[in-house]
Design a protein around this motif. Sequence first.
Motif, PDB file in Angstrom:
ATOM      1  N   LYS A 140      -0.194  15.240   1.439  1.00  0.00           N
ATOM      2  CA  LYS A 140      -0.259  16.659   1.785  1.00  0.00           C
ATOM      3  C   LYS A 140      -1.396  16.970   2.766  1.00  0.00           C
ATOM      4  O   LYS A 140      -1.610  18.114   3.129  1.00  0.00           O
ATOM      5  N   ASP A 141      -2.111  15.926   3.174  1.00  0.00           N
ATOM      6  CA  ASP A 141      -3.245  16.105   4.081  1.00  0.00           C
ATOM      7  C   ASP A 141      -2.761  16.623   5.437  1.00  0.00           C
ATOM      8  O   ASP A 141      -1.894  16.017   6.073  1.00  0.00           O
ATOM      9  N   LYS A 172       0.851  -1.188   0.000  1.00  0.00           N
ATOM     10  CA  LYS A 172       0.000   0.000   0.000  1.00  0.00           C
ATOM     11  C   LYS A 172       0.885   1.235   0.000  1.00  0.00           C
ATOM     12  O   LYS A 172       1.853   1.308   0.753  1.00  0.00           O
ATOM     13  N   PHE A 173       0.516   2.203  -0.833  1.00  0.00           N
ATOM     14  CA  PHE A 173       1.243   3.464  -0.887  1.00  0.00           C
ATOM     15  C   PHE A 173       0.253   4.615  -0.741  1.00  0.00           C
ATOM     16  O   PHE A 173      -0.826   4.596  -1.341  1.00  0.00           O
ATOM     17  N   ILE A 174       0.621   5.582   0.059  1.00  0.00           N
ATOM     18  CA  ILE A 174      -0.250   6.743   0.247  1.00  0.00           C
ATOM     19  C   ILE A 174      -0.223   7.589  -1.016  1.00  0.00           C
ATOM     20  O   ILE A 174       0.843   7.914  -1.536  1.00  0.00           O
ATOM     21  N   MET A 227       1.875  12.486  11.960  1.00  0.00           N
ATOM     22  CA  MET A 227       3.297  12.168  11.821  1.00  0.00           C
ATOM     23  C   MET A 227       4.142  13.057  12.728  1.00  0.00           C
ATOM     24  O   MET A 227       5.081  12.589  13.383  1.00  0.00           O
ATOM     25  N   THR A 228       3.806  14.335  12.782  1.00  0.00           N
ATOM     26  CA  THR A 228       4.537  15.266  13.660  1.00  0.00           C
ATOM     27  C   THR A 228       4.355  14.879  15.116  1.00  0.00           C
ATOM     28  O   THR A 228       5.309  14.894  15.911  1.00  0.00           O
ATOM     29  N   ASN A 282      -9.363  10.840  13.613  1.00  0.00           N
ATOM     30  CA  ASN A 282      -9.988  10.810  12.287  1.00  0.00           C
ATOM     31  C   ASN A 282      -8.975  11.023  11.168  1.00  0.00           C
ATOM     32  O   ASN A 282      -9.229  11.748  10.209  1.00  0.00           O
ATOM     33  N   VAL A 283      -7.808  10.373  11.295  1.00  0.00           N
ATOM     34  CA  VAL A 283      -6.778  10.461  10.255  1.00  0.00           C
ATOM     35  C   VAL A 283      -7.018   9.346   9.240  1.00  0.00           C
ATOM     36  O   VAL A 283      -6.891   8.160   9.550  1.00  0.00           O
ATOM     37  N   CYS A 284      -7.381   9.734   8.037  1.00  0.00           N
ATOM     38  CA  CYS A 284      -7.698   8.788   6.972  1.00  0.00           C
ATOM     39  C   CYS A 284      -7.062   9.280   5.679  1.00  0.00           C
ATOM     40  O   CYS A 284      -7.118  10.478   5.384  1.00  0.00           O
ATOM     41  N   VAL A 285      -6.442   8.379   4.926  1.00  0.00           N
ATOM     42  CA  VAL A 285      -5.788   8.773   3.676  1.00  0.00           C
ATOM     43  C   VAL A 285      -6.223   7.854   2.537  1.00  0.00           C
ATOM     44  O   VAL A 285      -6.741   6.758   2.764  1.00  0.00           O
TER      45      VAL A 285
END
Length: 322
Positions: A38-39, A30-32, A46-47, A159-162
């Motif tokens: 840029k979301d 899987k690749f974002i 990540m930060t 609610n982090v979804c990509v």
Amino acid sequence: MDSSIPNLVTEYEEFKPSTEIDIAPGERRKFIQPNSLKDPKLDQLMTFLIDWINVTLKQDHIVVQSLEEDLFDGLVLHHLLAHLGNIKLDVEEIAVSANAQKQKLRVILDTVNQLLQITDDHNLNWSTELIHKKDLVSTLHLLVAIVKHFKPDIDLPQNVCVETLVLEIDKTGIKTVNQLEYFTGKSDDTEQDQNPEADGINDLFKLGSDKVKIVQQAILHFANKHLGRLGVVVKDLTTQFSNGVILILLIGQLEGYFIHLSEYFLNPSDYNEKLYNVTFVVELLKERGLLKHPIDPADVVNLDSKATIRILHCLFAKYKDK
């Protein structure tokens, strides 16, 4: 020409600048998608994880700048387990060769899986190979799971979804699927705001594992009572309900109707099919007014015990006296 080829080429070209495609025949990665990289929510997660790691490992003078580049060799994960759980592993402090790094990662991930009580490897979102290949999707899932286990009171960005591109190479060529990937669900506060009818599950998990086990045993007895007519026996709530099949069978038994096999995957073979099944269950329960709290189907597939208990509790609450 196959109509999917131009789209595949476009997706690959968009991917090429930011991602080195390292995929072997028969492997699934899987690749974002570039737009999701840029979301702001992904960047926030990540930060947050980088800052959390650096604070946790400050006394070891370890500084992480990139989740993909700094975790693949096992050094950071090794130190995290030592600090968070006082866990001592029989591994090299610094693994130089690729084989040594993979061996170290294998020991670390086996330990993590035992801590998380994961027994079904097929549902895992991470592996030795994926972490070592600097797979961002797998690395994020692993770190989120570690945070939730050792620091459950920490408020992760919610609610982090990509959007992801799933690539698989087989004898017929390259297969691609676009898929949504959830790293974190909605916060408990958000759930309470959206639905004032609390189901008590959030409070249950604050009482401790012994109370959770009592509820799990009651639900297990309830499920087996109704599934016994089908010759189905459930021993583990989290793993056996994760592909949605037994949930669908249980709903049919409780509601008194047959759900046609064309409506779902009876033998789901991959993550997408499992997610489809659980999403079907969630929508079914919503239609019947049984589901009082939002549930992210991905959480059930990813072996989140709170989500699994929540979805079973709504059935138990209505049909416990049946």
